[in-house]
Design an enzyme around this catalytic site. Sequence first.
Site, mmCIF file in Angstrom:
data_model
loop_
_atom_site.group_PDB
_atom_site.id
_atom_site.type_symbol
_atom_site.label_atom_id
_atom_site.label_comp_id
_atom_site.label_asym_id
_atom_site.label_seq_id
_atom_site.Cartn_x
_atom_site.Cartn_y
_atom_site.Cartn_z
ATOM 1 N N SER A 1 0.840 -1.191 0.000
ATOM 2 C CA SER A 1 0.000 0.000 0.000
ATOM 3 C C SER A 1 0.883 1.252 0.000
ATOM 4 C CB SER A 1 -0.970 -0.049 1.183
ATOM 5 O OG SER A 1 -2.035 0.861 0.997
ATOM 6 N N ASP B 1 -8.872 -5.712 -5.686
ATOM 7 C CA ASP B 1 -8.504 -4.644 -4.768
ATOM 8 C C ASP B 1 -9.267 -3.392 -5.181
ATOM 9 O OD1 ASP B 1 -7.346 -2.706 -3.216
ATOM 10 O OD2 ASP B 1 -5.276 -3.274 -3.642
ATOM 11 N N HIS C 1 -7.074 -6.105 -1.219
ATOM 12 C CA HIS C 1 -5.921 -5.235 -0.983
ATOM 13 C C HIS C 1 -4.784 -5.988 -0.288
ATOM 14 C CE1 HIS C 1 -3.813 -1.526 -0.741
ATOM 15 N NE2 HIS C 1 -3.884 -1.429 0.568
#
Length: 588
Positions: free
Chosen positions: A200, A316, A347
Amino acid sequence: MANVYAQMAEKAEPVFMNGEAQVVEAFANPDNWIREDLWVETEFDSDGDGKLDRMHVDVTRPVQTETEGLKLPVVYESSPYYAGTAGLDADIFWDVKHELGELGRPRQHPEVTRIGERPIISNSQIQTWLPRGYIVVHSSSPGTGLSDGSPTVGGDNESLAPKAVIDWLCGRAKGYTERNGNEEVKAFWSTGKVGMTGTSYNGTLPLAAATTGVKGLEAIIPIAPNTSYYHYYRSNGLVRSPGGYLGEDIDVLYDFIHSGDESKRAWSNKMIRDTEMKNGQDRITGDYNDFWAGRDYLNDMKPMKAALLMSHGFNDWNVMPEHSYRIYNKAREMGLPVQIYYHQNGHGGPPPISMMNRWFTHYLFGVENGVQNDPKAWIVRENDARDNPTPYKDYPNPDASDVTFYLTKGAPEKGALSTQKPAKQGMETLVDNYSFSGSSLAQAESTNHRLLYVTPILSEDVHISGIAKIKIKLASSKPAANLSVWLVSLPWNEGRSSKITDNIITRGWADPQNYKSITQSEPLVPNKFYEMEFSLMPDDQIIPKGQQIGLMIFSSDKEFTLWPEPGTELTVDLDGTELTLPIVGGKF
């Protein structure tokens, strides 16, 4: 202690087998690890105090780097999250219940209470890489933790900060034992070969560092990285939230991570959040502008030299899969060593450890394991485990070619999708109402809040690989409207055995006011027809026989878009609308 000294008596060194670094017993005992923290001086001052910012860094290394003069490569992760974040109270997010082109109620600005103690910034990566003969380094991003500076959420200082740490690891920058002291510390144990990874935001920063072209950063493995803050918070001119965080925008993320020096926060808030971001983020039009261009790493890739192994999930809906593909595609065009790993989940989700190991072993240790000749794309098929991806020559699948589908009327129930262009079909109209979720609209037998067009029942599996595109001709009853498009697999499966791949194939969003370009919007003339084209999110999915592929067109998407007053009508000219799908084999 005798055992420790016996281990130390034998010279410890990395061991490789089948092209991978192996766990070495002498490196695997935490009692034999040295942990220290320091500050690396950067080339910028982003908190307005007139001094060059210093980044807080921690190092974890085997004792042999001290006792035997062993030099090792570095696995490095940087993050704005290590020192804690703000809470997720609803008041910190932007109000979404208002008309398009308005701001809604003001949001609240939370304060982050910093957590963590010296010298430990993070324990991530250590158990994986240190026993395999790597040194592990962490740093807190500017304006977070005990690092100086201001968070800018994609500004230049967030690229230059990890660059400074890599420069220090390579002997080109200065490190100090104290945040404000003058006693230097050197990375005498580093070979000058660095690899970065993270997930991320922590996956964005390896790319940010790589775009500086910094010498010594040999390889990066970004996992679900945000590669453009415009693409994260906007979509084809539309103000759109990331999945799960309705009402989030770049200034919300700024507040969320701002855990740095309390005495510097007011200056940073005024200059970054309340000036640069307020003037640049533009929640009124959603247009792409210089502010967003400066936070799009695709625009900065020219100096990049690092080998890239990209990882992402096709489902995601937070950091969507376009983020990884656009960078992978550009790096491939640049001739850089590249591989991409996609799984079918949401994710996060790193590549298998063996794949990462081969990547770092080759590019950081220089072991000739042939990884550069491996297949470029690895995709986890729908029913397989994440550590069992299927290799392909590339992504999209080179055997895929575009198939165009045309629309046959059927509202308020279902129309048809066909590869044969039908006779004139005319217009169909939907009525916007954000209170109906996309999933409920897809399952409805009859509703005037969406238009749905489906293929015949599939007689054999259909493998979609690449980027679906829609060309749509539509009119709005108001000067502004949301436009949402889902590609779904029907019948919808909500049973206990349902999988994340069962229902939503891919989706996309756009602002019809940006029918010309994402940099230029204009109010729609009510009931005038406009043509626009845009892409849905990249996908690679096998739709099983017995299902139908459905194109669903609606207006406000309850989980992602603003919520204007219900009632706006969108009219679609079916004869001027078509869907293009990249299908392996090119036949349907």
